[in-house]
Write an enzyme that holds these catalytic residues in place. Structure first.
Site, short mmCIF file in Angstrom:
data_model
loop_
_atom_site.label_atom_id
_atom_site.label_comp_id
_atom_site.label_asym_id
_atom_site.label_seq_id
_atom_site.Cartn_x
_atom_site.Cartn_y
_atom_site.Cartn_z
N GLU A 6 7.81 9.95 -7.92
CA GLU A 6 7.10 10.80 -8.87
C GLU A 6 7.96 11.92 -9.43
O GLU A 6 7.49 13.06 -9.58
CB GLU A 6 5.86 11.38 -8.18
CG GLU A 6 6.15 12.30 -6.98
CD GLU A 6 6.35 11.62 -5.64
OE1 GLU A 6 6.40 12.32 -4.62
OE2 GLU A 6 6.47 10.38 -5.61
N ASP A 19 12.95 9.70 7.06
CA ASP A 19 13.01 8.30 6.63
C ASP A 19 12.43 7.37 7.71
O ASP A 19 11.78 6.37 7.40
CB ASP A 19 14.45 7.87 6.34
CG ASP A 19 14.99 8.49 5.05
OD1 ASP A 19 14.17 8.97 4.24
OD2 ASP A 19 16.21 8.50 4.87
N HIS A 77 -0.80 6.09 -9.05
CA HIS A 77 -0.37 6.89 -7.90
C HIS A 77 0.70 7.90 -8.33
O HIS A 77 0.61 9.09 -7.99
CB HIS A 77 0.18 5.98 -6.79
CG HIS A 77 0.56 6.71 -5.54
ND1 HIS A 77 -0.35 7.00 -4.55
CD2 HIS A 77 1.74 7.23 -5.13
CE1 HIS A 77 0.26 7.66 -3.58
NE2 HIS A 77 1.54 7.82 -3.91
N GLU A 78 1.69 7.43 -9.07
CA GLU A 78 2.78 8.34 -9.49
C GLU A 78 2.26 9.39 -10.46
O GLU A 78 2.68 10.55 -10.41
CB GLU A 78 3.93 7.54 -10.12
CG GLU A 78 4.43 6.35 -9.30
CD GLU A 78 4.70 6.65 -7.83
OE1 GLU A 78 5.09 7.79 -7.50
OE2 GLU A 78 4.49 5.75 -7.01
N HIS A 138 0.60 12.21 -8.59
CA HIS A 138 1.55 13.14 -7.94
C HIS A 138 1.90 14.33 -8.83
O HIS A 138 2.37 15.35 -8.33
CB HIS A 138 2.84 12.41 -7.57
CG HIS A 138 2.85 11.89 -6.16
ND1 HIS A 138 2.63 12.69 -5.07
CD2 HIS A 138 3.09 10.64 -5.67
CE1 HIS A 138 2.72 11.97 -3.96
NE2 HIS A 138 3.00 10.72 -4.30
N TYR A 141 -0.51 8.45 3.87
CA TYR A 141 -1.26 8.03 2.70
C TYR A 141 -2.70 7.69 3.07
O TYR A 141 -3.66 8.25 2.52
CB TYR A 141 -0.62 6.77 2.08
CG TYR A 141 0.77 6.93 1.54
CD1 TYR A 141 1.01 6.91 0.17
CD2 TYR A 141 1.87 7.05 2.39
CE1 TYR A 141 2.30 7.02 -0.34
CE2 TYR A 141 3.16 7.17 1.90
CZ TYR A 141 3.37 7.16 0.53
OH TYR A 141 4.64 7.27 0.03
N GLU A 193 0.49 13.00 0.08
CA GLU A 193 0.13 11.59 -0.12
C GLU A 193 -1.36 11.30 0.04
O GLU A 193 -1.91 10.48 -0.69
CB GLU A 193 0.96 10.70 0.82
CG GLU A 193 2.46 10.76 0.56
CD GLU A 193 2.86 10.33 -0.86
OE1 GLU A 193 2.02 9.77 -1.59
OE2 GLU A 193 4.02 10.55 -1.23
#
Length: 600
Positions: free
Chosen positions: A275, A371, A291-292, A295, A379, A314
């Protein structure tokens, strides 16, 4: 009071805060480095301020100045994933409220974890190289020395020198271009980002790019060989970009970033989308950008203060994304997507182990690489909490009112779960249930199953029915793409089907012929789980011809778990790892128990 440290950053934001970055980049494709200079405008928060610490990772720092005067600097010991602290001693003292411009001259490493350099052969056009960045969560420090924490928000300006046959774009508003006065074979592109944002949203792409207008404030960018095809093949979601933006504005308030462009990256990009403000990154496998878009409010405008609070980004984004779906499709569609998300959450919990701390909504990130923590938990567990609160507080319209108010209250800042919770209690002060709900265990949410019933029924038939002759292509006629994905997802939750069943499924449904990535991914996993050897090369092909971790990691793991092909999974990974994004190759290496090659 919120903590003034971030377990994923060396920089302390209790003593000083970055207000603005001024970047000068010279992109060198021959040596795979960016030769750079960054001027950080830093505001001092304490008296007798004499030093500051910035995050770096594999940077070659050659010079530091403060307000134009030489400053002493040292690089501390290297941490396995956090990089190296850059300790800067100022040549003068400063007091609370004063500003200083700290300028660092440096060079990135060819192995910089934020950057992926593609050879011409790895691009669509085969003529020119390509560069793209991915800074989330803690990789910006490998391309900019900075306070690399989402607690810090700043504006930025950039000028980028690239070979003149290439185009540069960034997560900012384009601010003109000109020939490079130092080198006639190069061009300079300028960018400005006037809205304060965290470092992980700084993004750059350099390649043989073209764009097409797709709306009053939107363009789609890609390699020129793709851009025409994109306007056709992704026309459904691209044509709806402006509608989605307007729907989101109706729900969440004004879009503050000006431009909303989409850049479709080469397939090696590790995420479905990213995003970045003004310029959403997407891969060819990403078919829905709600979704993006969401954001732009939850994540970019209101940001988690540290990665422990990632669910604030998220969970709220998934909630807003599904509210957009509700407005543009139906409430049943929102319920159906929520059911699918709940299954994704169950799969993540099973993968981590139910008692793994990374399944917590707010995990402890001390000495944890963000990561490694990435999953659907923030989410979908985040969404499930918000959906539960929605049911308690009076329904979607009432709770969306809270979400909009939360966005307005914390716009342009970074927040913790505690701050979110306090605001929730204040907003719903007349509804005492919410005061105690957050500390309770909750049963699984009950969603409307209208759209899911056909998927559940077909799944039951395949797991219970003995006569394979009762299945035919007619079974699929009434299922939408979303329902077919759900049907395959349900089967993946069951014990592996007998090999005879998946062979019959291919015979009647011809799933091998479908190119939709979400369908193909689930179908190939199902086949490999059932030990269908014909599916192994197809699964490994999909795992390597694109690099989206959502697909690549489970496909490799599925083949690895098929004992007969374990060595083949490792062999194919090793053969392809050099072409993979650094984040993807590192995590797949861990999955397959191959040496990651990372220094410790």
């Amino acid at each position: 009071m919120a903590s003034a440290t971030d377990p994923c950053s060396f920089s302390s934001f209790s003593k000083c805060v970055t207000k603005h970055l001024n970047l000068t980049y010279h992109v060198d494709f021959d040596s795979h480095v960016i030769k750079a200079k960054v001027a950080l405008t830093v505001e001092v928060l304490v008296d007798n301020f004499t030093s500051l610490t910035l995050d770096t990772k594999d940077l070659k720092v050659s010079k530091v100045t403060a307000n134009g005067q030489a400053a002493k600097f040292t690089l501390g010991p290297k941490h396995s994933f956090m990089g190296t602290p850059l300790e800067i001693t100022l040549p003068f003292d400063l007091s609370r409220g004063q500003h200083v411009i700290v300028e660092v001259t440096y060079e990135t490493a060819p192995s910089a974890s934020a950057l992926q350099w593609l050879t011409p052969e790895q691009t669509a056009g085969k003529k020119h190289p390509y560069l793209f960045s991915q800074c989330q969560a803690t990789h910006c420090r490998s391309m900019v020395p900075c306070q690399d924490t989402p607690a810090m928000k700043h504006t930025y300006y950039a000028q980028v020198s690239v070979p003149k046959e290439l185009v540069a774009v960034m997560s900012a508003v384009r601010d003109g271009q000109e020939p490079d006065p130092q080198d006639s074979s190069r061009a300079i592109y300028r960018f400005r980002q006037p809205v304060p944002m965290p470092s992980y949203l700084i993004a750059i792409v350099v390649g043989a790019l073209e764009s097409r207008e797709i709306g009053p404030r939107s363009r789609v960018w890609s390699e020129k060989e793709y851009v025409g095809d994109l306007s056709m093949s992704h026309s459904f979601y691209i044509s709806r970009t402006e509608t989605m933006l307007k729907t989101a504005e109706d729900l969440a308030g004004p879009y503050v970033w000006g431009q909303y462009d989409i850049l479709v990256l080469p397939p090696s990009f590790p995420y479905g989308g990213m995003e970045n403000p003004c310029l959403t990154f997407a891969t060819p496998t990403l078919l829905v950008i709600a979704h993006e878009i969401s954001h732009s409010w939850t994540g970019n405008l209101v940001t988690n203060k540290t990665w422990e609070h990632f669910w604030l980004n998220e969970g709220h984004t998934v909630y807003l994304e599904r509210m957009i779906g509700r407005s543009m499709e139906s409430e049943q569609f929102r319920q159906f997507k929520a059911m699918g998300g709940w299954k994704d959450l169950q799969e993540s919990v099973n993968t981590f182990g139910a008692n793994n701390p990374l399944t917590n909504l707010v995990p402890n990130m001390n000495e944890v690489d963000p990561d490694d923590a990435f999953s659907s938990v923030p989410y979908e567990k985040g969404f499930a909490l918000l959906y539960h609160l929605e049911e308690l507080m009076g329904g979607p319209e009432v709770f969306m009112g809270f979400v909009k108010s939360y966005i307005q209250m914390f716009a342009y800042s970074s927040v913790t779960t505690e701050e979110w919770k306090k605001y929730l209690f204040t907003y719903f002060k007349n509804k005492v249930q919410c005061v105690c709900v957050l500390n309770q265990c909750h049963p699984p949410p009950r969603y409307d199953t209208t759209m899911a019933d056909a998927c559940i029924a077909l799944c039951k038939r395949w797991t219970k029915e003995g006569d394979l002759g009762n299945f035919s292509e007619v079974d699929m006629k009434t299922l939408s793409t979303h329902q077919l994905i759900e049907f395959l997802s349900l089967l993946l939750q069951e014990d592996p089907l007998p090999l005879s069943h998946v062979k019959r499924m291919q015979e009647v449904y011809r799933l091998n012929a479908l190119n939709n990535a979400e369908i193909r991914f689930r179908w190939l996993r199902l086949c490999v789980k059932s030990k269908w050897e014909d599916a192994v090369p197809m699964a490994l092909k999909m795992a390597t011809e694109q690099g989206r971790m959502k697909f690549t990691r489970p496909l490799f793991k599925e083949v690895y778990n098929f004992d007969k092909y374990r060595e083949e999974a490792v062999r194919v990974f090793i053969a392809h790892r050099a072409a993979m994004h650094p984040v993807t190759s590192n995590l797949v290496a861990k999955d397959l128990k191959v040496d990651t090659g990372k220094s410790t």
